[in-house]
Write a protein that holds these residues in place. Structure first.
Motif, PDB file in Angstrom:
ATOM      1  N   THR A   1      -7.910  -8.206  -9.656  1.00 54.37           N
ATOM      2  CA  THR A   1      -8.178  -8.290 -11.089  1.00 54.37           C
ATOM      3  C   THR A   1      -7.713  -7.018 -11.787  1.00 54.37           C
ATOM      4  N   SER A   2      -7.733  -7.065 -13.101  1.00 56.55           N
ATOM      5  CA  SER A   2      -7.336  -5.887 -13.864  1.00 56.55           C
ATOM      6  C   SER A   2      -8.275  -4.722 -13.608  1.00 56.55           C
ATOM      7  N   PHE A   3      -9.585  -4.995 -13.466  1.00 59.89           N
ATOM      8  CA  PHE A   3     -10.551  -3.918 -13.207  1.00 59.89           C
ATOM      9  C   PHE A   3     -10.250  -3.244 -11.882  1.00 59.89           C
ATOM     10  N   VAL A   4     -10.052  -4.017 -10.812  1.00 59.98           N
ATOM     11  CA  VAL A   4      -9.789  -3.448  -9.491  1.00 59.98           C
ATOM     12  C   VAL A   4      -8.459  -2.704  -9.481  1.00 59.98           C
ATOM     13  N   PHE A   5      -7.461  -3.234 -10.159  1.00 62.66           N
ATOM     14  CA  PHE A   5      -6.151  -2.590 -10.219  1.00 62.66           C
ATOM     15  C   PHE A   5      -6.249  -1.211 -10.870  1.00 62.66           C
ATOM     16  N   ARG A   6      -6.894  -1.147 -12.016  1.00 58.22           N
ATOM     17  CA  ARG A   6      -6.995   0.133 -12.717  1.00 58.22           C
ATOM     18  C   ARG A   6      -7.934   1.097 -11.991  1.00 58.22           C
ATOM     19  N   GLU A   7      -8.987   0.565 -11.368  1.00 53.96           N
ATOM     20  CA  GLU A   7      -9.882   1.416 -10.592  1.00 53.96           C
ATOM     21  C   GLU A   7      -9.150   2.044  -9.412  1.00 53.96           C
ATOM     22  N   THR A   8      -8.307   1.263  -8.739  1.00 51.10           N
ATOM     23  CA  THR A   8      -7.553   1.772  -7.595  1.00 51.10           C
ATOM     24  C   THR A   8      -6.562   2.847  -8.028  1.00 51.10           C
ATOM     25  N   LEU A   9      -5.802   2.584  -9.085  1.00 47.42           N
ATOM     26  CA  LEU A   9      -4.825   3.571  -9.543  1.00 47.42           C
ATOM     27  C   LEU A   9      -5.510   4.843 -10.039  1.00 47.42           C
ATOM     28  N   MET A  10      -6.659   4.699 -10.702  1.00 50.46           N
ATOM     29  CA  MET A  10      -7.367   5.890 -11.188  1.00 50.46           C
ATOM     30  C   MET A  10      -7.917   6.694 -10.026  1.00 50.46           C
ATOM     31  N   THR A  11      -8.356   6.043  -8.968  1.00 47.16           N
ATOM     32  CA  THR A  11      -8.807   6.759  -7.774  1.00 47.16           C
ATOM     33  C   THR A  11      -7.652   7.546  -7.153  1.00 47.16           C
ATOM     34  N   HIS A  12      -6.478   6.921  -7.057  1.00 50.68           N
ATOM     35  CA  HIS A  12      -5.291   7.646  -6.557  1.00 50.68           C
ATOM     36  C   HIS A  12      -4.985   8.852  -7.437  1.00 50.68           C
ATOM     37  N   LEU A  13      -5.091   8.655  -8.741  1.00 50.37           N
ATOM     38  CA  LEU A  13      -4.761   9.732  -9.674  1.00 50.37           C
ATOM     39  C   LEU A  13      -5.714  10.910  -9.539  1.00 50.37           C
ATOM     40  N   LEU A  14      -6.982  10.635  -9.278  1.00 49.82           N
ATOM     41  CA  LEU A  14      -7.975  11.703  -9.164  1.00 49.82           C
ATOM     42  C   LEU A  14      -7.897  12.423  -7.822  1.00 49.82           C
ATOM     43  N   LEU A  15      -7.510  11.722  -6.769  1.00 48.81           N
ATOM     44  CA  LEU A  15      -7.482  12.324  -5.435  1.00 48.81           C
ATOM     45  C   LEU A  15      -6.120  12.924  -5.101  1.00 48.81           C
ATOM     46  N   TRP A  16      -5.049  12.215  -5.406  1.00 49.49           N
ATOM     47  CA  TRP A  16      -3.708  12.701  -5.064  1.00 49.49           C
ATOM     48  C   TRP A  16      -2.968  13.295  -6.256  1.00 49.49           C
ATOM     49  N   GLY A  17      -3.470  13.120  -7.452  1.00 44.95           N
ATOM     50  CA  GLY A  17      -2.791  13.648  -8.629  1.00 44.95           C
ATOM     51  C   GLY A  17      -1.683  12.763  -9.142  1.00 44.95           C
ATOM     52  N   ASN A  18      -1.443  11.621  -8.518  1.00 40.65           N
ATOM     53  CA  ASN A  18      -0.406  10.684  -8.939  1.00 40.65           C
ATOM     54  C   ASN A  18      -0.883   9.264  -8.673  1.00 40.65           C
ATOM     55  N   ALA A  19      -0.452   8.347  -9.513  1.00 49.88           N
ATOM     56  CA  ALA A  19      -0.712   6.926  -9.318  1.00 49.88           C
ATOM     57  C   ALA A  19       0.608   6.187  -9.437  1.00 49.88           C
ATOM     58  N   TYR A  20       0.916   5.379  -8.433  1.00 48.32           N
ATOM     59  CA  TYR A  20       2.171   4.637  -8.400  1.00 48.32           C
ATOM     60  C   TYR A  20       1.873   3.146  -8.301  1.00 48.32           C
ATOM     61  N   SER A  21       2.703   2.365  -8.985  1.00 50.55           N
ATOM     62  CA  SER A  21       2.601   0.912  -8.906  1.00 50.55           C
ATOM     63  C   SER A  21       4.007   0.337  -8.960  1.00 50.55           C
ATOM     64  N   GLN A  22       4.294  -0.584  -8.052  1.00 49.79           N
ATOM     65  CA  GLN A  22       5.613  -1.212  -8.037  1.00 49.79           C
ATOM     66  C   GLN A  22       5.667  -2.314  -9.085  1.00 49.79           C
ATOM     67  N   ILE A  23       6.751  -2.318  -9.853  1.00 43.90           N
ATOM     68  CA  ILE A  23       6.958  -3.310 -10.906  1.00 43.90           C
ATOM     69  C   ILE A  23       7.830  -4.436 -10.340  1.00 43.90           C
ATOM     70  N   ILE A  24       7.304  -5.648 -10.343  1.00 43.35           N
ATOM     71  CA  ILE A  24       8.034  -6.814  -9.855  1.00 43.35           C
ATOM     72  C   ILE A  24       8.554  -7.590 -11.060  1.00 43.35           C
ATOM     73  N   ARG A  25       9.864  -7.849 -11.086  1.00 44.22           N
ATOM     74  CA  ARG A  25      10.493  -8.600 -12.174  1.00 44.22           C
ATOM     75  C   ARG A  25      11.136  -9.875 -11.641  1.00 44.22           C
ATOM     76  N   ASN A  26      11.248 -10.851 -12.518  1.00 44.17           N
ATOM     77  CA  ASN A  26      11.945 -12.080 -12.154  1.00 44.17           C
ATOM     78  C   ASN A  26      13.433 -11.942 -12.457  1.00 44.17           C
ATOM     79  N   ALA A  27      14.162 -13.049 -12.318  1.00 44.46           N
ATOM     80  CA  ALA A  27      15.618 -13.004 -12.500  1.00 44.46           C
ATOM     81  C   ALA A  27      16.007 -12.671 -13.938  1.00 44.46           C
ATOM     82  N   ARG A  28      15.132 -12.929 -14.899  1.00 43.61           N
ATOM     83  CA  ARG A  28      15.430 -12.622 -16.302  1.00 43.61           C
ATOM     84  C   ARG A  28      14.995 -11.221 -16.699  1.00 43.61           C
ATOM     85  N   GLY A  29      14.487 -10.456 -15.748  1.00 38.82           N
ATOM     86  CA  GLY A  29      14.068  -9.096 -16.035  1.00 38.82           C
ATOM     87  C   GLY A  29      12.669  -8.977 -16.589  1.00 38.82           C
ATOM     88  N   GLU A  30      11.901 -10.056 -16.623  1.00 44.36           N
ATOM     89  CA  GLU A  30      10.536 -10.020 -17.134  1.00 44.36           C
ATOM     90  C   GLU A  30       9.580  -9.559 -16.041  1.00 44.36           C
TER      91      GLU A  30
END
Length: 441
Positions: free
Chosen positions: A98-127
Motif C-alpha cells: 500500500t501507499s502507507f507501507v511504501f512511504r514508511e519503508t522509504l522513510m525508514t531507509h532515508l533515516l537509517l542509510w541517508g538515502n531512499a531509492y525506488s525503481q520506476i517501472i514504465r510501460n511501452a508508452r513511457g507511463e
C-alpha cells in the motif's frame, strides 16, 4: 609547472569524472565506534530510542495524506484523480504494498542509510505503472566517462531467484532517489554512521545494565580466604552458580572457613549510570530532531508546552523531510511539460490543528470576516457539504462594518447638508419645532 598540472588535472576530473561520487564512497569502516561496540543500521535499531525515533518519523510521513494536484485556468488547483500517478502514490505504488507501507519503508531507509531509492517501472508508452523500493546498502551512485550519473544495484536471491549476485545498471530516469543530508548534493550520509559514537555509547550503557542485573544486581567483589585455596576456579564457579544472576539476587550468603566477601565496585547510582542512559536517549532524539516527549521522556514537558512542542515537531522536523519528498517526486516522476501543471503536496494541516475550542474560535473569525464559507469549514472538519441552494458556499460579513471610503463619503455629505442650513439668529427659538427644523423664518 607542477602546480598548474595539478590544477588542470582537478578541472579535468571535474569535467569528466570516472570515479563514484564522494557521498557514495562513504563507508562505516566496519561499523566500529570508540565505545568498542559495532554500530550499523541494524544494531542501532535494537536501541529503543533509535527504533522509536525512526518509527515516529516514518509513520508520520506515511500517515500524511499525499495528494497530486494540477493548476486550473483560474489560478486555483484541483486533485488530478484522472492521472495514473494519483492512484500509484495515493493508494498502491505496486501490487505488493500500500501507499502507507511504501512511504514508511522509504522513510525508514532515508533515516537509517541517508538515502531512499525506488525503481520506476514504465510501460511501452513511457507511463509510470509501478514503484518498487530498493535497499540502499546495495545501491551505488557512479558517473560514467561523460560525467553522467548512473545507479548500480547488486541483486540477491531475495530480489529474484533467477539473478544471483548480478549487478543491474539503472539510469537516473529509472530511479526515484530521495537523498538526505550530504556533502555533494547527490548522495546523503547515514545519520547512524555520522553519530555512531553516541549510539555506540548508548549500546554500551544498555549492555552494562543488562550484565549488571544478570550478575545478581550486586557489585562484583573479592572472596578472601585466610589460607590457600587449592582450586580457586571451583570456588568461583560455585559462588557464581549460587548467587549469580537476577534470579539469585538478595540471597543470604553463608561463608565458611573464615572466608570474607569484599565488594570492589561502586554502585550504579554513584556512577550516575541512570543519568548517563537518560542523556544518551536525549542525544539520539537530538540526532533525529524528535522532541523528547515523543520518545517517552516527559521530564521537561507539561500541559502548557507539550502542544507547542508538537507544533515545532511539524514545523522543524517533518517539513524539511516533506519538502525532500515532494521535490524528489516532481524531479523524477514528472515530465518537463507536466512540471508546469502538476505538483505533489503532503497535507500537514491535520497535525497543526489545535484543540476543539481553538478551532471553533478560528472558524468563527474566518466566517464572520468573509474569507471562509460554511462548506470550507465543514471540509476541514471532514463533514458533508451543505447544498449550494441552502447557502453552504456563501461568504458573509457582519452588517455593521463598512469600507473606510464609504465612511468618508457619508461624512462629507453630512457636512454639506449642515452647511446649507441657514444661520440660527435666535428668532426661531420661539417657532414650532417643525418650522425650526425646516429652517422657516
Amino acid at each position: 609547472m607542477g602546480l598548474f598540472n595539478s590544477i588542470s588535472s582537478i578541472f579535468r576530473g571535474r569535467d569528466a569524472p570516472t570515479d563514484r561520487t564522494s557521498g557514495s564512497a562513504y563507508s562505516f569502516f566496519m561499523g566500529g565506534s570508540t565505545s568498542g561496540k559495532r554500530v550499523n543500521e541494524r544494531t542501532a535499531m535494537q536501541m529503543t530510542a533509535v527504533y522509536s525515533c525512526v518509527r515516529i518519523l516514518s509513520e508520520a510521513v506515511a500517515g500524511l495524506p499525499l495528494q497530486f494536484y494540477r493548476y486550473t485556468a483560474d489560478g486555483g488547483k484541483e486533485k488530478a484523480v484522472d492521472h495514473p500517478l494519483y492512484f500509484l502514490l495515493h493508494d498502491e505504488p505496486n501490487p505488493e504494498m500500500t501507499s502507507f507501507v511504501f512511504r514508511e519503508t522509504l522513510m525508514t531507509h532515508l533515516l537509517l542509510w541517508g538515502n531512499a531509492y525506488s525503481q520506476i517501472i514504465r510501460n511501452a508508452r513511457g507511463e509510470i505503472i509501478a514503484l518498487y523500493p530498493l535497499m540502499p546498502d546495495r545501491m551505488t551512485v557512479n558517473r560514467d566517462g561523460d560525467g553522467q550519473l548512473y545507479y548500480e544495484y547488486n541483486m540477491s536471491t531475495d530480489d529474484a531467484h533467477t539473478l544471483k549476485g548480478a549487478t543491474v545498471r539503472l539510469q537516473p530516469h529509472d530511479v526515484l532517489h530521495i537523498p538526505g543530508l550530504g556533502f555533494d548534493g547527490l548522495v546523503g550520509y547515514s545519520p547512524i554512521a555520522m553519530a555512531k559514537n553516541a549510539i555506540g555509547m548508548a549500546i554500551a550503557c544498555e549492555e552494562y545494565g543488562a550484565k549488571f542485573f544478570a550478575n545478581g544486581a550486586a557489585p562484583s567483589g573479592v572472596l578472601e580466604h585466610p589460607g590457600t585455596i587449592k582450586d580457586p576456579s571451583r570456588v568461583r564457579e560455585s559462588w557464581q552458580s549460587t548467587f549469580g544472576g537476577s534470579v539469585n539476587a538478595n540471597k543470604v550468603a553463608v561463608l565458611e572457613e573464615g572466608m570474607k566477601y569484599t565488594p570492589i565496585s561502586i554502585s550504579p547510582n554513584e556512577a550516575q549510570f541512570l543519568e548517563t542512559r537518560k542523556f544518551q536517549i536525549d542525544e539520539i532524539a537530538r540526532i533525529f530532531r524528535v522532541p523528547p516527549h515523543m520518545v517517552g521522556d516527559l521530564e521537561k514537558s507539561s500541559f502548557s508546552n507539550i502542544e507547542q512542542q508538537s507544533l515545532e515537531f511539524v514545523k522543524y522536523t517533518l517539513d524539511p523531510w516533506v519538502a525532500r519528498w515532494e521535490q524528489a517526486m516532481v524531479r523524477a516522476l514528472l515530465t518537463p511539460e507536466e512540471k508546469k501543471t502538476y505538483f505533489f503536496k503532503f497535507n500537514v494541516d491535520g497535525l497543526l490543528r489545535g484543540d476543539y475550542q481553538s478551532r471553533m474560535n478560528g472558524y468563527a473569525t474566518a466566517r464572520q470576516n468573509g474569507w471562509m464559507s460554511a462548506n470550507d469549514i465543514r471540509e476541514l472538519e471532514n463533514l458533508d457539504r451543505i447544498p449550494e441552494e441552502a447557502g453552504g458556499d456563501l461568504y458573509l460579513i457582519n452588517g455593521n462594518m463598512t469600507k473606510l471610503e464609504d465612511a468618508g463619503i457619508f461624512a462629507a455629505g453630512a457636512s454639506e447638508s449642515t452647511a446649507s442650513e441657514p444661520e440660527d439668529t435666535g428668532q426661531s427659538r420661539d417657532k414650532p419645532p417643525e418650522q425650526r427644523k425646516r429652517g422657516y423664518s
